[in-house]
Scaffold this active site. Structure first.
Site, PDB file in Angstrom:
ATOM      1  N   ARG A 270       0.800  -1.453  -0.426  1.00 42.33           N
ATOM      2  CA  ARG A 270       0.049   0.117   0.000  1.00 42.33           C
ATOM      3  C   ARG A 270       1.230   1.077  -0.117  1.00 42.33           C
ATOM      4  NH1 ARG A 270      -1.984  -3.545   4.496  1.00 42.33           N
ATOM      5  NH2 ARG A 270      -4.139  -4.277   3.485  1.00 42.33           N
TER       6      ARG A 270
ATOM      7  N   LYS B 101      -1.936  -1.736   8.383  1.00 44.77           N
ATOM      8  CA  LYS B 101      -2.686  -1.833   8.714  1.00 44.77           C
ATOM      9  C   LYS B 101      -2.144  -2.317  10.630  1.00 44.77           C
ATOM     10  CE  LYS B 101      -6.184  -1.151   5.007  1.00 44.77           C
ATOM     11  NZ  LYS B 101      -6.771  -1.799   4.975  1.00 44.77           N
TER      12      LYS B 101
ATOM     13  N   HIS C 227      -2.449   2.435  -5.716  1.00 47.15           N
ATOM     14  CA  HIS C 227      -3.217   1.519  -5.025  1.00 47.15           C
ATOM     15  C   HIS C 227      -3.433   1.105  -6.921  1.00 47.15           C
ATOM     16  CE1 HIS C 227      -4.746  -0.553  -1.733  1.00 47.15           C
ATOM     17  NE2 HIS C 227      -6.319  -0.843  -2.687  1.00 47.15           N
TER      18      HIS C 227
ATOM     19  N   ARG D  46      -1.067  -2.059  -6.747  1.00 45.05           N
ATOM     20  CA  ARG D  46      -0.867  -2.923  -5.816  1.00 45.05           C
ATOM     21  C   ARG D  46      -1.769  -4.471  -6.153  1.00 45.05           C
ATOM     22  NH1 ARG D  46      -1.327  -4.145  -0.320  1.00 45.05           N
ATOM     23  NH2 ARG D  46      -3.690  -5.467   0.308  1.00 45.05           N
TER      24      ARG D  46
ATOM     25  N   HIS E 140      -3.946  -8.960   3.551  1.00 44.37           N
ATOM     26  CA  HIS E 140      -5.015  -9.473   4.069  1.00 44.37           C
ATOM     27  C   HIS E 140      -5.205 -10.457   5.198  1.00 44.37           C
ATOM     28  CE1 HIS E 140      -6.114  -8.180  -0.669  1.00 44.37           C
ATOM     29  NE2 HIS E 140      -5.988  -7.203  -0.040  1.00 44.37           N
TER      30      HIS E 140
ATOM     31  N   TYR F 119      -9.897 -10.503  -7.007  1.00 40.79           N
ATOM     32  CA  TYR F 119      -9.211 -10.404  -7.987  1.00 40.79           C
ATOM     33  C   TYR F 119      -9.387 -11.727  -9.057  1.00 40.79           C
ATOM     34  CZ  TYR F 119      -6.668  -7.227  -5.270  1.00 40.79           C
ATOM     35  OH  TYR F 119      -6.083  -5.579  -5.265  1.00 40.79           O
TER      36      TYR F 119
END
Length: 296
Positions: free
Chosen positions: A148, A172, A238, A241, A264, A273
């Site tokens: 990210r 995150k 992004h 990514r 994730h 995806y």
């Protein structure tokens, strides 16, 4: 800024340890709602807002043609804020409890084709200046690791491990993960570090004056190169990514591996995806299979 809002933002920054970008988004959303309340009633306040006022605000946002994604983010900001207030007994009733996100149609993420990325690195002229070497590395890094933007900007020199050809990334909620680096990327990083050694700062990616690179500078840089070398309509960090994930999937990587590389938490976030990959495979099938070419 009210005491309740300050308390919530301090909680996000110091306890949840959200990124500056996320903190700004929460603050902006809540201040916008506060302004809406005051326009309706000068004595209104965030802590006394009710369900009807939240619904009116959401309706006003929809009237301004804001994207569903943007509105849902604002709803999520409100729900987190009021949940925090309720938990700390600053309010007795959560006015956002029965407010739900707006349903959105599934959207296949855009990505840059592998051929276009190859063309970018082949045809774009990156000079041997510090800026040229850094810009090429950033594009290669985003496309080669799937990080990210906030993660890239937070990387420090000490996070690099050339012995194992990997890098430590803080994602995150301060979740660390290790991402492998391919050989070309390792070579470019070493080259970049030879240019960067004059700067006394821990951040890996810096400006030509040695200050840490900011998000708006990164965004402008990526947009400039993608605008002249690709056909995607969205040109942000992004997108690279998404491009990393799609390219990995199309070349045989498993969803679980891609999930780990992207950081994730749930596999469902990675499964988006498969849609773009399935669409490509359908097109290939339609063109290549003799039965698919026949009309019924």
């Amino acid at each position: 800024m009210t005491k309740a809002l300050t308390s919530f933002l301090n909680y996000l920054e110091f306890e949840k340890k959200v990124s500056k970008h996320t903190l700004t988004a929460y603050s902006t959303d809540l201040l916008q709602f506060q302004s809406f309340l005051i326009q309706e009633d000068q004595n209104a306040a965030l802590v006394t807002a009710n369900k009807a006022e939240i619904r009116l605000w959401v309706a006003s946002l929809m009237d301004t043609k804001k994207s569903t994604r943007s509105i849902n983010r604002k709803i999520a900001s409100l729900k987190s804020f009021y949940k925090h207030l309720r938990k700390h007994e600053l309010i007795t009733i959560d006015p956002s409890k029965s407010i739900h996100s707006i349903k959105t149609p599934s959207r296949i993420p855009q990505h840059v084709k592998a051929s276009e990325m190859d063309g970018l690195f082949k045809n774009e002229t990156f000079d041997d200046s510090f800026t040229g070497v850094r810009d090429k590395l950033i594009l290669e890094f985003l496309y080669g690791t799937g990080t990210r933007a906030s993660e890239l900007l937070g990387i420090e020199v000490q996070d690099l491990d050339f012995n194992s050809q990997s890098i430590k990334v803080l994602g995150k909620r301060n979740k660390e993960r290790i991402i492998p680096l391919h050989t070309i990327l390792v070579q470019q990083l070493k080259n970049y570090l030879s240019y960067r050694k004059a700067f006394d700062t821990s951040q890996l990616f810096v400006t030509e004056t040695g200050t840490p690179l900011k998000y708006h500078q990164l965004y402008t840089l990526v947009k400039r190169y993608l605008s002249t070398n690709t056909t995607v309509s969205r040109k942000s960090p992004h997108i690279l990514r998404h491009s990393f994930a799609t390219t990995m999937l199309e070349n045989g990587a498993s969803l679980n591996d891609i999930k780990e590389l992207l950081g994730h938490t749930n596999l469902s976030a990675t499964q988006i995806y498969t849609h773009s990959s399935l669409k490509r495979m359908k097109n290939v099938h339609a063109q290549a299979h003799p039965r698919a070419q026949k009309k019924s």
